[in-house]
Design a protein around this motif. Structure first.
Motif, PDB file in Angstrom:
ATOM      1  N   PRO A 350      52.740  44.151  45.790  1.00  0.00           N
ATOM      2  CA  PRO A 350      51.373  43.609  45.823  1.00  0.00           C
ATOM      3  C   PRO A 350      50.495  44.202  44.729  1.00  0.00           C
ATOM      4  N   LEU A 351      49.455  43.434  44.371  1.00  0.00           N
ATOM      5  CA  LEU A 351      48.479  43.913  43.389  1.00  0.00           C
ATOM      6  C   LEU A 351      47.409  44.722  44.125  1.00  0.00           C
ATOM      7  N   LEU A 352      47.031  44.225  45.294  1.00  0.00           N
ATOM      8  CA  LEU A 352      46.084  44.943  46.150  1.00  0.00           C
ATOM      9  C   LEU A 352      46.835  45.330  47.413  1.00  0.00           C
ATOM     10  N   GLY A 369      36.267  48.807  36.111  1.00  0.00           N
ATOM     11  CA  GLY A 369      37.641  49.315  36.064  1.00  0.00           C
ATOM     12  C   GLY A 369      38.326  48.744  34.848  1.00  0.00           C
ATOM     13  N   SER A 370      39.492  49.296  34.544  1.00  0.00           N
ATOM     14  CA  SER A 370      40.129  48.851  33.313  1.00  0.00           C
ATOM     15  C   SER A 370      40.663  47.432  33.463  1.00  0.00           C
ATOM     16  N   SER A 371      41.003  46.865  32.342  1.00  0.00           N
ATOM     17  CA  SER A 371      41.481  45.483  32.317  1.00  0.00           C
ATOM     18  C   SER A 371      42.768  45.359  33.141  1.00  0.00           C
ATOM     19  N   GLY A 372      42.823  44.300  33.929  1.00  0.00           N
ATOM     20  CA  GLY A 372      44.024  44.084  34.746  1.00  0.00           C
ATOM     21  C   GLY A 372      44.021  44.855  36.050  1.00  0.00           C
ATOM     22  N   ALA A 373      42.898  45.543  36.362  1.00  0.00           N
ATOM     23  CA  ALA A 373      42.848  46.355  37.585  1.00  0.00           C
ATOM     24  C   ALA A 373      42.810  45.487  38.839  1.00  0.00           C
ATOM     25  N   GLY A 374      42.381  44.240  38.691  1.00  0.00           N
ATOM     26  CA  GLY A 374      42.348  43.337  39.852  1.00  0.00           C
ATOM     27  C   GLY A 374      40.942  42.893  40.233  1.00  0.00           C
ATOM     28  N   LYS A 375      39.991  43.063  39.325  1.00  0.00           N
ATOM     29  CA  LYS A 375      38.587  42.745  39.656  1.00  0.00           C
ATOM     30  C   LYS A 375      38.395  41.248  39.904  1.00  0.00           C
ATOM     31  N   SER A 376      38.877  40.436  38.963  1.00  0.00           N
ATOM     32  CA  SER A 376      38.700  38.985  39.134  1.00  0.00           C
ATOM     33  C   SER A 376      39.471  38.495  40.351  1.00  0.00           C
ATOM     34  N   THR A 377      40.606  39.146  40.609  1.00  0.00           N
ATOM     35  CA  THR A 377      41.412  38.750  41.773  1.00  0.00           C
ATOM     36  C   THR A 377      40.597  38.876  43.054  1.00  0.00           C
ATOM     37  N   ILE A 378      39.816  39.945  43.153  1.00  0.00           N
ATOM     38  CA  ILE A 378      39.002  40.152  44.362  1.00  0.00           C
ATOM     39  C   ILE A 378      37.985  39.020  44.505  1.00  0.00           C
ATOM     40  N   THR A 416      31.160  32.529  35.634  1.00  0.00           N
ATOM     41  CA  THR A 416      32.317  33.265  35.111  1.00  0.00           C
ATOM     42  C   THR A 416      32.190  33.525  33.617  1.00  0.00           C
ATOM     43  N   GLN A 417      33.125  34.339  33.140  1.00  0.00           N
ATOM     44  CA  GLN A 417      33.173  34.647  31.702  1.00  0.00           C
ATOM     45  C   GLN A 417      33.311  33.371  30.898  1.00  0.00           C
ATOM     46  N   GLU A 418      34.214  32.552  31.411  1.00  0.00           N
ATOM     47  CA  GLU A 418      34.498  31.312  30.708  1.00  0.00           C
ATOM     48  C   GLU A 418      33.583  30.294  31.388  1.00  0.00           C
ATOM     49  N   ALA A 528      31.354  43.807  36.463  1.00  0.00           N
ATOM     50  CA  ALA A 528      30.300  44.185  35.535  1.00  0.00           C
ATOM     51  C   ALA A 528      30.821  44.708  34.208  1.00  0.00           C
ATOM     52  N   HIS A 529      30.199  44.232  33.160  1.00  0.00           N
ATOM     53  CA  HIS A 529      30.478  44.760  31.838  1.00  0.00           C
ATOM     54  C   HIS A 529      29.183  45.193  31.176  1.00  0.00           C
ATOM     55  N   ARG A 530      28.094  44.573  31.615  1.00  0.00           N
ATOM     56  CA  ARG A 530      26.829  44.879  30.957  1.00  0.00           C
ATOM     57  C   ARG A 530      26.214  46.145  31.531  1.00  0.00           C
TER      58      ARG A 530
HETATM   59  N1  LIG Z   1      46.862  33.317  38.359  1.00  0.00           N
HETATM   60  C1  LIG Z   1      47.597  34.416  38.201  1.00  0.00           C
HETATM   61  N2  LIG Z   1      48.920  34.367  38.395  1.00  0.00           N
HETATM   62  C2  LIG Z   1      49.676  35.473  38.254  1.00  0.00           C
HETATM   63  N3  LIG Z   1      49.179  36.684  37.916  1.00  0.00           N
HETATM   64  C3  LIG Z   1      47.869  36.807  37.709  1.00  0.00           C
HETATM   65  C4  LIG Z   1      47.009  35.676  37.842  1.00  0.00           C
HETATM   66  N4  LIG Z   1      45.748  36.092  37.579  1.00  0.00           N
HETATM   67  C5  LIG Z   1      45.825  37.409  37.305  1.00  0.00           C
HETATM   68  N5  LIG Z   1      47.096  37.844  37.384  1.00  0.00           N
HETATM   69  C6  LIG Z   1      47.559  39.230  37.185  1.00  0.00           C
HETATM   70  O1  LIG Z   1      46.893  40.056  38.118  1.00  0.00           O
HETATM   71  C7  LIG Z   1      46.463  41.258  37.538  1.00  0.00           C
HETATM   72  C8  LIG Z   1      44.968  41.487  37.785  1.00  0.00           C
HETATM   73  O2  LIG Z   1      44.248  40.482  37.124  1.00  0.00           O
HETATM   74  P1  LIG Z   1      42.677  40.341  37.226  1.00  0.00           P
HETATM   75  O3  LIG Z   1      42.277  39.128  36.488  1.00  0.00           O
HETATM   76  O4  LIG Z   1      42.251  40.453  38.636  1.00  0.00           O
HETATM   77  O5  LIG Z   1      42.205  41.642  36.429  1.00  0.00           O
HETATM   78  P2  LIG Z   1      40.744  42.114  36.002  1.00  0.00           P
HETATM   79  O6  LIG Z   1      40.576  43.479  36.562  1.00  0.00           O
HETATM   80  O7  LIG Z   1      39.736  41.114  36.366  1.00  0.00           O
HETATM   81  O8  LIG Z   1      40.911  42.198  34.438  1.00  0.00           O
HETATM   82  P3  LIG Z   1      39.863  41.872  33.258  1.00  0.00           P
HETATM   83  O9  LIG Z   1      38.798  42.919  33.302  1.00  0.00           O
HETATM   84  O10 LIG Z   1      40.715  42.012  32.037  1.00  0.00           O
HETATM   85  O11 LIG Z   1      39.357  40.495  33.480  1.00  0.00           O
HETATM   86  C9  LIG Z   1      46.831  41.199  36.076  1.00  0.00           C
HETATM   87  O12 LIG Z   1      47.977  41.980  35.890  1.00  0.00           O
HETATM   88  C10 LIG Z   1      47.156  39.746  35.824  1.00  0.00           C
HETATM   89  O13 LIG Z   1      48.220  39.628  34.919  1.00  0.00           O
END
Ligand SMILES: Nc1ncnc2c1ncn2[C@@H]1O[C@H](COP(=O)(O)OP(=O)(O)OP(=O)(O)O)[C@@H](O)[C@H]1O
Length: 583
Positions: A350-352, A369-378, A416-418, A528-530
């Motif tokens: 799991p990621l979380l 948190g650093s890139s890929g930490a899972g912020k957007s996932t939450i 969102t960012q985009e 947050a980035h700003r």
């Molecule tokens: N739709 C998806 N399918 C599979 N894996 C994903 C998907 N979206 C994100 N991931 C993976 O989940 C992990 C966390 O991604 P997430 O986008 O939550 O990170 P983040 O902390 O928001 O990063 P950033 O600050 O770079 O946006 C990353 O390793 C990414 O590769």
């Protein structure tokens, strides 16, 4: 899907009834001309009955006119029933796609899905209109002509009919292979469509990397694959026609020889032989057309398979039976022991894992948190774009899985960012979240988001077309428009995935003010980035590899000299730290 197709067709029964009646009339009328010819040869000519010539010619012309009228009615009615059926299938397919979840779209290419709604449905349309019409007309004609011929001369007809099972056998053996060939054709069309969509929608990327030539080659390659698949299917389908023709000529030779023999023995008249040859043509026409139709039918069957695949895809995220509306009180959000990953819960890590977080009502919680930490996932889980593996997310005590997705997402605004904008006017975009909003409310939202000024300065103000995904606007303008849209929708919860794009100081300040209006008194989750958003958040949560490693207010976290937040902050905003303004 079969049921869907059946129901769609069933709804068209008055039209189909008209079409079939016309078809039956055509089948009956087709005997008239050979009968008149036979009469002319056997009676009128030998008896030199001049008075019959005009009625004979008139009879043929009358029959031809009736054939034309019934032909028109049957073609039009079949085509109309086909068009309506296809419209029904296309809209159901679109509706089904809309009901599928984000995970489904993550795994597919947009262009490929588009080809199912366009090319595959068109292919199916050919079968429903031309195909069903042809097959039915031909089957009715074949049965009627065969019965009539048996009545006329059963020996000759029975011998002829013995050839037909051979044809059917050939058609059967050949059908399966043809269908597989056409499936390959439709798949290559989908590949081309996917590539087309990728290249055209990302034309800026292509230009930025001067990759036009590579894109051209890739497209040509997919084009060649499509050409090969088409040629392979044609090589195969082209074989069938001559094989059927050969069998038909065998039939003709047989009638001519056997019929002439019977005529010489006095069992048949010359007129009967000629009429019989004409009946044979009537019998062969449907078979010949059917052999051509085989291609269309197999092509449609391949398209149909692809449509069924899409129609039978089930979303992982769907409303539970009896799911109610989300009722908001204070707007408290709780993530409780969440376990989640994008892969397979059984096999993948799991990621979380055991992630818990409370978003205080009416306050802003920042996730860093650093890139890929899972912020957007939450954020995605809060919106229920994906289903958690374990644990639950509750809003004011209601599990997000127990309420409808529509009511959940109506209460959550997302920026969102985009920036998610559509082609259309500024107004279309602003009203997307609340189509019934009035002009005054819309302008008020734009003003609060500091967007009114730039919108007024556009050539047609609120009616200016902004281009696909808002390409005619600057990055900062797009963001302010997205913020205004969310303000207008007035959600109680806000998810903000901040842009990292560096904006000039003025835009940054404007966006900051716009965000201030958006975040005020709402429960907010901000990725947050700003600097200013991070600092003003009531709580900052630091995430590393899916786990919370620190949490607290800005000053508290900065007070930890070896803290993760402090080091992140100093790395991201060296200027602020150097100025000593933050610490
Ligand atoms: N739709 C998806 N399918 C599979 N894996 C994903 C998907 N979206 C994100 N991931 C993976 O989940 C992990 C966390 O991604 P997430 O986008 O939550 O990170 P983040 O902390 O928001 O990063 P950033 O600050 O770079 O946006 C990353 O390793 C990414 O590769």
């Amino acid at each position: 899907m079969f049921r869907r197709l059946y129901l769609s067709i069933k709804g068209q029964w008055p039209l189909l009834l008209a079409a079939w009646t016309a078809t039956a009339c055509i089948a009956a009328l087709q005997f008239v001309i050979p009968r008149l010819t036979q009469h002319a040869i056997d009676r009128v000519i030998p008896e030199r009955d001049f008075s019959m010539l005009l009625p004979l010619a008139g009879g043929i012309m009358g029959t031809a006119v009736l054939l034309g009228v019934f032909g028109y009615v049957s073609s039009y009615a079949f085509a109309k029933a086909g068009q309506r059926t296809v419209l029904d299938i296309r809209t159901s397919l679109f509706r089904h796609l809309q009901s599928l979840d984000i995970a489904y779209f993550d795994r597919r290419r947009t262009g490929e899905l588009m080809s199912r709604l366009t090319s595959d449905v068109n292919q199916l349309q050919q079968m429903v209109s031309a195909g069903t019409m042809g097959i039915l007309t031909d089957a009715v004609t074949f049965a009627a002509v065969a019965a009539f011929m048996l009545w006329q001369n059963w020996q000759l007809t029975a011998a002829l009919l013995a050839l037909f099972p051979l044809m059917l056998l050939a058609a059967r053996m050949y059908g399966g292979r043809l269908r597989r060939s056409y499936r390959r054709v439709q798949d290559t069309v989908a590949d081309m469509s996917g590539q087309l969509q990728d290249s055209l929608s990302q034309i800026r990327l292509v230009k930025a990397f001067a990759a036009e030539e590579r894109e051209n080659e890739r497209f040509a390659e997919l084009g060649r694959a499509n050409q090969e698949a088409n040629l392979a299917a044609t090589r195969f389908s082209a074989l069938f026609g001559p094989a059927i023709d050969l069998l038909q000529y065998a039939g003709m030779a047989f009638v001519l020889a056997f019929g002439s023999w019977q005529a010489m023995r006095g069992d048949m008249t010359a007129g009967e032989v000629v009429a019989f040859l004409a009946y044979l043509r009537l019998l062969q026409n449907p078979v010949r057309r059917f052999s051509r139709l085989m291609s269309t039918v197999q092509q449609s069957a391949a398209a149909y398979d692809r449509i069924v695949e899409t129609m039978s895809a089930e979303p992982d995220v769907s409303d539970r039976p009896g799911a109610g509306e989300l009722r908001l009180a204070a707007g408290e959000v709780r993530f409780e022991r969440i376990r989640f990953g994008y892969g397979n819960p059984e096999a993948d890590a799991p990621l979380l894992d055991g992630f818990s977080l409370r978003l205080e009502p009416g306050r802003t919680t920042a996730l860093v948190g650093s890139s890929g930490a899972g912020k957007s996932t939450i954020a995605h889980l809060l919106l229920r774009y994906y289903e958690v593996w374990d644990g639950r997310i509750a809003i004011d005590g209601q599990d997000v899985r127990d309420v409808t997705q529509a009511s959940l997402r109506r209460q959550i605004g997302i920026v969102t960012q985009e920036t998610m904008l559509r082609s259309g006017t500024v107004r279309d975009n602003l009203l997307y979240g609340r189509p019934d909003a009035g002009e005054r409310e819309m302008v008020a939202a734009a003003e609060a988001a500091f967007a009114h000024g730039f919108i007024e300065a556009l050539p047609q103000g609120y009616d200016t077309e902004i281009g696909e995904r808002g390409v005619r606007l600057s990055g900062g303008q797009k963001q302010r428009l997205a913020i205004a849209r969310t303000l207008l929708a007035d959600p109680r919860l806000v998810v903000l995935d901040e842009a990292t794009a560096s904006l000039d100081t003025e835009s940054e300040a404007l966006i900051q003010e716009a965000l201030g209006a958006l975040l005020k008194d709402r429960t907010c989750l901000v990725i947050a980035h700003r600097l200013s958003t991070v600092r003003s958040a009531s709580r900052i949560v630091v995430l590393e590899a899916g786990r919370i490693v620190e949490s607290g207010a800005h000053d508290e976290l900065m007070a930890c000299p070896a803290g993760r937040y402090r080091s992140l902050y100093e790395r991201q905003f060296p200027q602020a730290s150097a100025d000593g303004e933050a610490v």
